[in-house]
Write an enzyme that holds these catalytic residues in place. Structure first.
Site, PDB file in Angstrom:
ATOM      1  N   ASP A  61       0.825  -1.199   0.000  1.00 11.36           N
ATOM      2  CA  ASP A  61       0.000   0.000   0.000  1.00 11.36           C
ATOM      3  C   ASP A  61       0.865   1.256   0.000  1.00 11.36           C
ATOM      4  O   ASP A  61       1.885   1.318   0.691  1.00 11.36           O
ATOM      5  CB  ASP A  61      -0.899  -0.011   1.246  1.00 11.36           C
ATOM      6  CG  ASP A  61      -1.804   1.190   1.324  1.00 11.36           C
ATOM      7  OD1 ASP A  61      -2.756   1.270   0.532  1.00 11.36           O
ATOM      8  OD2 ASP A  61      -1.545   2.066   2.183  1.00 11.36           O
ATOM      9  N   GLU A  86      13.537 -15.649  -0.888  1.00 10.74           N
ATOM     10  CA  GLU A  86      13.727 -16.827  -0.037  1.00 10.74           C
ATOM     11  C   GLU A  86      12.514 -17.754  -0.090  1.00 10.74           C
ATOM     12  O   GLU A  86      12.634 -18.970   0.098  1.00 10.74           O
ATOM     13  CB  GLU A  86      13.942 -16.394   1.411  1.00 10.74           C
ATOM     14  CG  GLU A  86      15.213 -15.611   1.688  1.00 10.74           C
ATOM     15  CD  GLU A  86      15.267 -15.177   3.140  1.00 10.74           C
ATOM     16  OE1 GLU A  86      14.668 -15.873   3.995  1.00 10.74           O
ATOM     17  OE2 GLU A  86      15.876 -14.130   3.430  1.00 10.74           O
TER      18      GLU A  86
END
Length: 542
Positions: free
Chosen positions: A210, A252
């Site tokens: 956001d 990851e």
């Protein structure tokens, strides 16, 4: 939790996915208390599978006082009790993934709720304390510190500063209940990276960011002077180091990012999409573009050109939880979108708007890249008129009642025409009132109607999944220009791969279709002569 990490790579799915935005509070009420919840979403997963979406983007579902629809987060590691529990969220993520649907969550890094533990500690601490260093606290100007520290303007109007009893002011670019974090502080960066890991460990596939261009602030917090050097809080260069760190975390877990980036400068916009930063960003130029063939073609070309240098796929969206619904917007004299232009009582032709929204659906779904679909768009919902005493959006309240706010596009969905509250929930009145017309838009009524908006979306998504021409190549989704075809004035026509053609007639008169061997789908019927009427789109095979 690491065992829940997906085994697939992100090499392809997010480049041309159809992602359905869920505003949990208004999607489906599972416990009948008038508020949408995770139980309601879980119960409607079969509907979403039948619709044919690839992923769900949830607006904030975290613990929140809901001063700004959940974008005032009090705790990122817990679900708001109105929506359910963390265990339910984990079940929802897992159940959706078993059905082939990934989950994207919303992170709000610019600010937290004034109920967040950090801000409560800051209020309890003295000026100059380490607790206050996590935010932007400043003395005021003027003889007695009675003037805000600078001249910035809140995104919701008025000053973005609130004064405390001890004389200090704190910064909030949005509502006073949303204090801005100090992203120059290492603890702020570490906390957000930990939050990312927390949710990736629970199986989410991606994160929507956001207000992604607002985090970093000039440490001096100077007054804003147009054109006088870098903006003090928009699109600052420091942001890119933050997002490189985030990208390392996402990599990851094979996670993806989509940023909410409102920037007019295409070169600056593209920087966020470099290979070591965000994967995608929302395309607001297309969303706000008027229903005009020339302007839409320019928006499409500009969008693809913006993405080309960095190899990122474009995203296409017609509406979201902040924007006037497509059916209503396209039925008005001004078919574009501007927050500043929203007023009560704008005349609207819903029949015209619906016809255009159907055509726009086929246009957006035919473009190379990812598509975001806001809940209820597939039902053709219009913007609802909310009684003024029921409006909850702070944009309305802070405008002094002039701005209608965003609640009109957040009204709870109609599921069953014959049930109380159109099937949203069985007992309590919904948190926002539904218009009397809502049952006519109900999903169960549309499911059996071959001419309904829901049927159109289901068929369009089925073809998008199955037709080779929609299988976007990396070249197409990383900024390759469309193969525009010759067309009459007011008409957009372009070809994708494998002979797929999209034609959209935005003119007043009917036009001939390009040469083709098959009509795959139209947004409305052809006329008696096989011509494509105005405000109608067609997918063809050559």
């Amino acid at each position: 939790m690491a065992a829940n990490r997906p085994t697939e790579t992100t090499a392809s799915w997010w480049r041309d996915a159809v992602i359905y935005q869920i505003y949990v509070r208004s999607f489906a009420d599972g416990d009948g208390d008038g508020t949408g919840d995770l139980a309601g979403v879980r119960a409607r997963l079969p509907y979403l599978v039948e619709l044919g979406v690839d992923a769900l983007w949830f607006t904030p579902w975290y613990l929140s006082p809901l001063a700004d629809g959940g974008y005032d987060v009090a705790d990122y590691r817990s679900i708001d009790p109105a929506f359910g529990t963390l265990a339910e969220a984990e079940k929802l993520i897992a159940e959706a993934r078993e059905l082939g649907i990934r989950t994207i969550i919303d992170i709000v890094p610019n600010h937290v709720s004034d109920r967040h533990a950090w801000f409560r500690a800051a209020l309890a601490a003295a000026p100059g304390s380490p607790e206050r260093d996590l935010f932007h606290f400043r003395p005021g100007r003027g003889e007695h510190g009675e003037i805000p520290p600078n001249d910035w303007v809140s995104e919701f109007g008025g000053t973005p500063w609130t004064r405390l009893d001890d004389g200090q002011w704190y910064l909030h670019l949005f509502a006073p209940e949303q204090p801005d974090l100090n992203w120059a502080h290492p603890a702020v960066r570490q906390e957000h990276e930990d939050v990312l890991r927390f949710w990736f460990e629970r199986g989410v596939a991606g994160v929507r960011i956001d207000s992604a261009a607002l985090l970093a602030k000039d440490p001096a917090l100077p007054d804003f002077t147009e054109g006088a050097g870098p903006h003090p809080y928009v699109d600052r260069d420091e942001l890119h180091d933050i997002y490189r760190s985030w990208r390392a975390v996402a990599d990851e877990y094979d996670g993806v990012f989509v940023g909410e980036v409102w920037l007019p400068d295409s070169e600056r916009f593209a920087r966020y999409l470099r290979p070591d930063e965000l994967h995608t960003a929302f395309n607001f130029n297309f969303l706000a573009c008027p229903w005009d063939a020339g302007l839409l073609r320019s928006a499409i070309d500009d969008t693809l050109a913006e993405h080309a240098p960095v190899g990122a796929p474009a995203t296409w969206v017609l509406c979201n939880h902040d924007v006037t619904r497509t059916v209503t917007r396209y039925g008005r004299e001004d078919t574009g979108f501007d927050f500043a232009a929203k007023v009560f009582g704008t005349p609207t032709d819903l029949e015209l708007g619906t016809r255009r929204a159907r055509a726009a659906a086929l246009l957006s779904l035919a473009l190379p890249g990812a598509v975001y679909l806001y809940q209820g768009e597939e039902l053709g919902l219009p913007e609802a008129d909310i009684p003024r005493d029921r409006i909850q959006d702070p944009m309305h309240l802070r405008s002094g009642g002039v701005d209608p706010g965003r609640d009109g596009c957040r009204v709870p969905l109609p599921w069953s025409a014959g049930e109380p509250y159109a099937g949203f929930g069985s007992t309590a009145e919904p948190w926002l009132p539904q218009p009397q017309s809502w049952p006519s838009y109900a999903a169960d009524a549309q499911s059996g109607d071959a001419s309904s908006m829901l049927t159109l979306y289901r068929e369009a998504l089925r073809l998008r999944r199955g037709e080779p021409g929609f299988a976007a190549t990396v070249e197409e989704t990383s900024g390759g220009r469309l193969n525009w075809l010759p067309s009459a004035p007011g008409v957009l026509a372009f070809a994708r791969t494998d002979g797929l053609v999209c034609v959209v007639n935005l003119s007043d008169g009917a036009v001939e279709l390009p040469d083709h061997t098959e009509v795959l789908l139209t947004s409305g019927p052809l006329d008696g002569s096989g011509l494509l009427p105005g405000d109608t789109a067609a997918w063809l095979r050559r």
